[in-house]
Design a protein around this motif. Sequence first.
Motif, PDB file in Angstrom:
ATOM      1  N   ASP A 154       0.792  -1.229   0.000  1.00 18.89           N
ATOM      2  CA  ASP A 154       0.000   0.000   0.000  1.00 18.89           C
ATOM      3  C   ASP A 154       0.826   1.280   0.000  1.00 18.89           C
ATOM      4  O   ASP A 154       0.689   2.155   0.872  1.00 18.89           O
ATOM      5  N   TYR A 155       1.694   1.372  -0.996  1.00 22.74           N
ATOM      6  CA  TYR A 155       2.524   2.541  -1.222  1.00 22.74           C
ATOM      7  C   TYR A 155       2.611   2.764  -2.726  1.00 22.74           C
ATOM      8  O   TYR A 155       2.566   1.806  -3.504  1.00 22.74           O
ATOM      9  N   GLY A 156       2.832   4.007  -3.126  1.00 20.18           N
ATOM     10  CA  GLY A 156       3.018   4.278  -4.541  1.00 20.18           C
ATOM     11  C   GLY A 156       4.213   3.555  -5.109  1.00 20.18           C
ATOM     12  O   GLY A 156       4.125   2.896  -6.155  1.00 20.18           O
ATOM     13  N   PHE A 157       5.358   3.629  -4.407  1.00 23.58           N
ATOM     14  CA  PHE A 157       6.582   3.033  -4.947  1.00 23.58           C
ATOM     15  C   PHE A 157       6.543   1.506  -4.948  1.00 23.58           C
ATOM     16  O   PHE A 157       7.332   0.869  -5.649  1.00 23.58           O
ATOM     17  N   MET A 158       5.632   0.924  -4.182  1.00 29.21           N
ATOM     18  CA  MET A 158       5.479  -0.532  -4.185  1.00 29.21           C
ATOM     19  C   MET A 158       4.442  -0.986  -5.218  1.00 29.21           C
ATOM     20  O   MET A 158       4.140  -2.170  -5.299  1.00 29.21           O
ATOM     21  N   GLY A 159       3.898  -0.030  -5.965  1.00 30.86           N
ATOM     22  CA  GLY A 159       3.050  -0.386  -7.090  1.00 30.86           C
ATOM     23  C   GLY A 159       1.562  -0.312  -6.874  1.00 30.86           C
ATOM     24  O   GLY A 159       0.798  -0.800  -7.733  1.00 30.86           O
ATOM     25  N   HIS A 160       1.103   0.283  -5.748  1.00 33.58           N
ATOM     26  CA  HIS A 160      -0.342   0.365  -5.562  1.00 33.58           C
ATOM     27  C   HIS A 160      -0.961   1.256  -6.633  1.00 33.58           C
ATOM     28  O   HIS A 160      -0.438   2.316  -6.968  1.00 33.58           O
ATOM     29  N   GLU A 161      -2.075   0.821  -7.150  1.00 33.05           N
ATOM     30  CA  GLU A 161      -2.697   1.490  -8.294  1.00 33.05           C
ATOM     31  C   GLU A 161      -3.346   2.820  -7.918  1.00 33.05           C
ATOM     32  O   GLU A 161      -3.462   3.726  -8.753  1.00 33.05           O
ATOM     33  N   HIS A 162      -3.763   2.956  -6.644  1.00 29.68           N
ATOM     34  CA  HIS A 162      -4.534   4.142  -6.262  1.00 29.68           C
ATOM     35  C   HIS A 162      -3.924   4.952  -5.114  1.00 29.68           C
ATOM     36  O   HIS A 162      -4.003   6.185  -5.136  1.00 29.68           O
ATOM     37  N   ILE A 163      -3.365   4.289  -4.105  1.00 31.94           N
ATOM     38  CA  ILE A 163      -2.863   5.013  -2.935  1.00 31.94           C
ATOM     39  C   ILE A 163      -1.661   5.879  -3.325  1.00 31.94           C
ATOM     40  O   ILE A 163      -0.712   5.384  -3.934  1.00 31.94           O
ATOM     41  N   GLU A 164      -1.710   7.140  -2.934  1.00 28.40           N
ATOM     42  CA  GLU A 164      -0.633   8.077  -3.241  1.00 28.40           C
ATOM     43  C   GLU A 164       0.189   8.360  -1.977  1.00 28.40           C
ATOM     44  O   GLU A 164      -0.365   8.814  -0.971  1.00 28.40           O
ATOM     45  N   THR A 165       1.486   8.070  -2.060  1.00 33.15           N
ATOM     46  CA  THR A 165       2.391   8.296  -0.919  1.00 33.15           C
ATOM     47  C   THR A 165       3.656   8.982  -1.424  1.00 33.15           C
ATOM     48  O   THR A 165       4.751   8.418  -1.344  1.00 33.15           O
TER      49      THR A 165
END
Length: 442
Positions: A53-64
């Motif tokens: 659940d991180y942007g850099f880990m590839g989550h499609e929607h959650i912005e971190t």
Amino acid sequence: MNKVEALGILGLVLVIACFTSCKGEKTNSDMKTSGQKNPNIVLILSDDQAWTDYGFMGHEHIETPNIDRLAEESHTFTRGYVPTSLCSPSLASLITGLYPQQNGILGNDRILPTDDPSKKKEVRGENFKPLIKQFEKFETLPDLLKPKGYLSFQTGKWWIGNYKNGGFDKGMTHGDISRGGRHGDEGLKIGRNGMDPVFKYIDEAVEKKKPFFMWYAPMMPHGPHTPPDSLYQKYLKKTPSKYVAKYWAMCEWFDITCGQLMDYVDNKGLTDNTIFIYVCDNGWVQNEDNASYDKVSKRAPYDLGMRTPIMIKWQGQIKPLMDTSSIVSSIDIVPTVLSLLDLEKTEKMEGIDFLDQQALDNRETIYGEIYDHDFYSTEEDLFYNIVYQKPYKLIVPNKKNKPNEKIELYDIFQDPYEENEISEAHPQLVETLTKKAIEFRN
């Protein structure tokens, strides 16, 4: 030109070439002999957030974006693990560098066999007193930093009574059961109600010209999921579930507070001499139809409960690297910090300096252990032992407490969501890793 002159010019060229090629980030050994001022240490702890659940880990929607930036600037291990998937024991392991069975903090609440379970709140304080007394005998990271002149500050989640029990000089958590003490009390306001206490502590350390250790452990994205409405509305457009939208919004809200903290350090001119460390205490998979979590995550032996990115940044000293192949543990964080400061880890610590590539290559296994939320002893309340031996993960259920469950084996590199159980195909490996699990337990 004679030979002497030629050799002199050649030597000068080599010196210049070496200087040019050696500029940039230093190795750990370089740092120890460079006369560098003791760095500040900021430990950022997420609370109940899956590794996905991180942007850099590839989550499609959650912005971190702030955590993403930290990941890019850090030596980042995408395959980090905590030794247990529950808040209190995970945090206790982190600050001591010891597994739960070593430091005695196995779960969130200690309930004795003679206790009335309905009176858990009333008995917790008294039941935890022996554990706190035992915990105080261990040297925590703040204790170990004191000889170097560090001030240590606690904010956010803290389960071991008063902040002083962890060796902190100052903190937000009083730990008084009669005033709502359990897992952070006043500390739980940090992040959600602003960042002023964190900024105040940093200012104090700067004024005193002291290096500081900051424990920033807000109860975020942990429930209650009460994000700002603007963030909630943003994510509600991306999912039909209000529960998922609130959780996603909490992840971004937490990220915003991380950005505020890192920006404050930077605006004070402290970034070059500050080590930032990031880790999450345990995973969380949000249910779509209620506010609780999917049982495959928190308190479970699976990667959605146990895995977390682990990052360490020291600008100009630690070379940024996105490491997707190494397996590390949160019990490695204390030994790594101590190594950076040229301090020795304690005899009981089984973690390694994970910036030492040789140590990383030489280690065969790391371990996990999961006990009951309401625990009494290691013998009575063990649910699972877990062994990681790259690329495999073995889950060994305790026959006493999980009699209907079988040993599970996964290739977590090929199967990161643990959908294909492969123990029958690897009987010898199962036997070998089971022996290691038993040896660890004993």
